[in-house]
Design a protein around this motif. Structure first.
Motif, PDB file in Angstrom:
ATOM      1  N   ALA A 163     -11.976   3.611   0.490  1.00  0.00           N
ATOM      2  CA  ALA A 163     -11.249   4.875   0.605  1.00  0.00           C
ATOM      3  C   ALA A 163      -9.903   4.683   1.293  1.00  0.00           C
ATOM      4  O   ALA A 163      -9.775   3.941   2.267  1.00  0.00           O
ATOM      5  CB  ALA A 163     -12.083   5.889   1.374  1.00  0.00           C
ATOM      6  N   THR A 164      -8.885   5.371   0.777  1.00  0.00           N
ATOM      7  CA  THR A 164      -7.551   5.352   1.361  1.00  0.00           C
ATOM      8  C   THR A 164      -7.014   6.779   1.397  1.00  0.00           C
ATOM      9  O   THR A 164      -7.513   7.654   0.683  1.00  0.00           O
ATOM     10  CB  THR A 164      -6.582   4.490   0.526  1.00  0.00           C
ATOM     11  N   PRO A 165      -5.981   7.046   2.203  1.00  0.00           N
ATOM     12  CA  PRO A 165      -5.426   8.406   2.268  1.00  0.00           C
ATOM     13  C   PRO A 165      -4.866   8.900   0.943  1.00  0.00           C
ATOM     14  O   PRO A 165      -4.766  10.118   0.740  1.00  0.00           O
ATOM     15  CB  PRO A 165      -4.311   8.279   3.318  1.00  0.00           C
ATOM     16  N   TRP A 166      -4.462   7.995   0.061  1.00  0.00           N
ATOM     17  CA  TRP A 166      -3.865   8.433  -1.198  1.00  0.00           C
ATOM     18  C   TRP A 166      -4.898   8.660  -2.304  1.00  0.00           C
ATOM     19  O   TRP A 166      -4.535   9.042  -3.409  1.00  0.00           O
ATOM     20  CB  TRP A 166      -2.784   7.458  -1.655  1.00  0.00           C
ATOM     21  N   GLY A 182       0.826  -1.199   0.000  1.00  0.00           N
ATOM     22  CA  GLY A 182       0.000   0.000   0.000  1.00  0.00           C
ATOM     23  C   GLY A 182       0.857   1.244   0.000  1.00  0.00           C
ATOM     24  O   GLY A 182       2.053   1.198  -0.275  1.00  0.00           O
ATOM     25  N   PHE A 183       0.235   2.399   0.307  1.00  0.00           N
ATOM     26  CA  PHE A 183       0.922   3.676   0.275  1.00  0.00           C
ATOM     27  C   PHE A 183       1.709   3.815  -1.036  1.00  0.00           C
ATOM     28  O   PHE A 183       2.920   4.017  -1.025  1.00  0.00           O
ATOM     29  CB  PHE A 183       1.853   3.817   1.487  1.00  0.00           C
ATOM     30  N   ARG A 229     -11.799  12.175   9.047  1.00  0.00           N
ATOM     31  CA  ARG A 229     -12.367  11.215   8.099  1.00  0.00           C
ATOM     32  C   ARG A 229     -11.875  11.554   6.706  1.00  0.00           C
ATOM     33  O   ARG A 229     -11.446  12.683   6.423  1.00  0.00           O
ATOM     34  CB  ARG A 229     -13.894  11.205   8.156  1.00  0.00           C
ATOM     35  N   LEU A 230     -11.933  10.554   5.833  1.00  0.00           N
ATOM     36  CA  LEU A 230     -11.433  10.688   4.470  1.00  0.00           C
ATOM     37  C   LEU A 230     -12.570  11.040   3.519  1.00  0.00           C
ATOM     38  O   LEU A 230     -13.587  10.349   3.478  1.00  0.00           O
ATOM     39  CB  LEU A 230     -10.776   9.382   4.020  1.00  0.00           C
ATOM     40  N   VAL A 231     -12.379  12.105   2.753  1.00  0.00           N
ATOM     41  CA  VAL A 231     -13.357  12.515   1.738  1.00  0.00           C
ATOM     42  C   VAL A 231     -12.586  13.033   0.525  1.00  0.00           C
ATOM     43  O   VAL A 231     -11.395  13.325   0.596  1.00  0.00           O
ATOM     44  CB  VAL A 231     -14.315  13.615   2.256  1.00  0.00           C
ATOM     45  N   ARG A 232     -13.280  13.146  -0.596  1.00  0.00           N
ATOM     46  CA  ARG A 232     -12.649  13.734  -1.772  1.00  0.00           C
ATOM     47  C   ARG A 232     -12.311  15.198  -1.505  1.00  0.00           C
ATOM     48  O   ARG A 232     -13.034  15.901  -0.795  1.00  0.00           O
ATOM     49  CB  ARG A 232     -13.587  13.634  -2.971  1.00  0.00           C
ATOM     50  N   ARG A 233     -11.233  15.672  -2.099  1.00  0.00           N
ATOM     51  CA  ARG A 233     -10.828  17.064  -1.892  1.00  0.00           C
ATOM     52  C   ARG A 233     -11.949  18.029  -2.272  1.00  0.00           C
ATOM     53  O   ARG A 233     -12.201  19.005  -1.554  1.00  0.00           O
ATOM     54  CB  ARG A 233      -9.584  17.366  -2.735  1.00  0.00           C
ATOM     55  N   GLY A 284      -7.853  -7.429   5.544  1.00  0.00           N
ATOM     56  CA  GLY A 284      -8.047  -6.053   5.114  1.00  0.00           C
ATOM     57  C   GLY A 284      -8.098  -5.123   6.312  1.00  0.00           C
ATOM     58  O   GLY A 284      -8.829  -5.372   7.269  1.00  0.00           O
ATOM     59  N   ILE A 285      -7.308  -4.047   6.269  1.00  0.00           N
ATOM     60  CA  ILE A 285      -7.234  -3.146   7.415  1.00  0.00           C
ATOM     61  C   ILE A 285      -7.624  -1.734   7.005  1.00  0.00           C
ATOM     62  O   ILE A 285      -7.173  -1.219   5.979  1.00  0.00           O
ATOM     63  CB  ILE A 285      -5.838  -3.182   8.072  1.00  0.00           C
ATOM     64  N   ARG A 286      -8.485  -1.139   7.809  1.00  0.00           N
ATOM     65  CA  ARG A 286      -8.960   0.228   7.580  1.00  0.00           C
ATOM     66  C   ARG A 286      -8.060   1.170   8.377  1.00  0.00           C
ATOM     67  O   ARG A 286      -7.810   0.964   9.568  1.00  0.00           O
ATOM     68  CB  ARG A 286     -10.414   0.324   8.042  1.00  0.00           C
ATOM     69  N   LEU A 287      -7.593   2.232   7.724  1.00  0.00           N
ATOM     70  CA  LEU A 287      -6.628   3.119   8.348  1.00  0.00           C
ATOM     71  C   LEU A 287      -7.275   4.320   9.022  1.00  0.00           C
ATOM     72  O   LEU A 287      -6.829   4.764  10.075  1.00  0.00           O
ATOM     73  CB  LEU A 287      -5.607   3.599   7.302  1.00  0.00           C
TER      74      LEU A 287
END
Length: 331
Positions: A288-291, A82-83, A304-308, A277-280
């Motif tokens: 959804a992922t940070p990248w 990942g990453f 929380r993660l959302v679209r820019r 599978g691990i949720r970050l």
């Protein structure tokens, strides 16, 4: 020639500064095995699209993998492909370098290892196997951006004092050959035939779900396509098979290099699968992922993660060391 970075011994330094809190371990019986107790730490963060489970017994493969280390009295080694790099779509992310999403995710992983150390004295380590280079040409991200992302990831780990994390990417494989040659060699050695993947997509729901998810990402991430929407979808469906094939090649290479490891995944996995599978971070989308997103912090500080594009409508941009980092809700 295949070379791997040395994995240092578990440090005795203090825990990483101010990581995201790990949820409290649920009460377990005194006779429960160490591997079950370790797995219980991971279960609240299981990334799955179907019905999950809070029972370690439903994850026999992970129990077996963890037991290899607990029985030997060794630190538990987790491998996490990942990453890779940031999405090339500026409507989804803040740029091509790691930001608050990566910082919080890495801190969470380091803290998870620290909590395992409270159960299993030798502790745990996570080897982050950045997979951007292996399919960079297929997702239309230049190798220079992937290198910069990986370098900044290492700097972030060092700067935040995340001493339980290590990194590995294609630059650690096959010496000084160029990235295209390395991609070809790894693909030839490990990737399954596309025909085999097509058959799996037709007959296996987990593979079909992965195929659909990656196709969706490719469509969303292709910001400069000049053809029709249907033509873009056809092209992305073709590329999705290549991404899956190379991702599997990368996973198999990692498994060869680390045959004794607990295999994590950033893709949703059902209970009982070979990988966990691990949720970050919190996100409404299980994929959804940070990248592929930006961090939006609520008024209470929760992330929380959302679209820019969505975050811009809900919050103000925050800079860290002069670079865009995340958004904070302002209403």
């Amino acid at each position: 020639m295949l070379t791997l970075p040395a994995v240092p011994a578990l440090p005795t330094a203090a825990a990483a500064p101010s990581p995201e809190p790990v949820r409290a371990l649920e009460t377990v019986g005194a006779m429960e095995s160490v591997e079950s107790r370790i797995l219980r730490l991971l279960l609240p963060y299981h990334r799955t699209t179907g019905a999950g489970s809070a029972d370690p017994a439903d994850f026999p493969e992970q129990l077996r993998q963890i037991r290899q280390f607990t029985d030997a009295g060794e630190p538990v080694l987790f491998t996490l492909p990942g990453f890779p790099c940031k999405s090339p779509n500026p409507a989804k992310v803040l740029g091509h370098l790691p930001d608050e999403g990566e910082r919080l995710s890495l801190a969470f992983l380091d803290r998870l290892c620290a909590r395992i150390g409270e159960i299993h004295a030798p502790g745990a380590r996570i080897l982050i196997c950045s997979d951007g280079h292996i399919f960079g040409d297929l997702i239309h991200v230049p190798d220079e951006h992937i290198d910069a992302y990986g370098d900044e990831l290492r700097s972030l780990i060092a700067g935040e004092g995340l001493t339980r994390l290590d990194t590995f990417d294609l630059r650690d494989v096959h010496g000084d050959l160029d990235h295209d040659t390395k991609r070809r060699l790894v693909t030839e050695a490990y990737a399954p035939p596309v025909e085999e993947l097509r058959a799996l997509v037709r007959g296996d729901e987990e593979t079909a779900r992965l195929y659909r998810g990656i196709t969706r990402f490719l469509v969303e991430d292709t910001a400069d396509f000049t053809g029709t929407r249907s033509a873009l979808q056809r092209e992305c469906r073709t590329r999705a098979y290549g991404v899956i094939a190379r991702s599997r090649a990368w996973g198999d290479l990692i498994a060869d290099c680390h045959p004794r490891s607990v295999r994590l995944s950033i893709h949703p996995q059902r209970p009982g699968a070979e990988k966990f599978g691990i949720r970050l971070l919190e996100a409404e989308d299980a994929w959804a992922t940070p990248w592929h997103t930006a961090v939006l912090r609520g008024r209470g500080g929760e992330a929380r993660l959302v679209r820019r594009a969505e975050a811009e409508g809900l919050g103000r941009l925050v800079l860290r060391e002069g670079r865009p980092s995340h958004f904070e809700e302002c209403r």
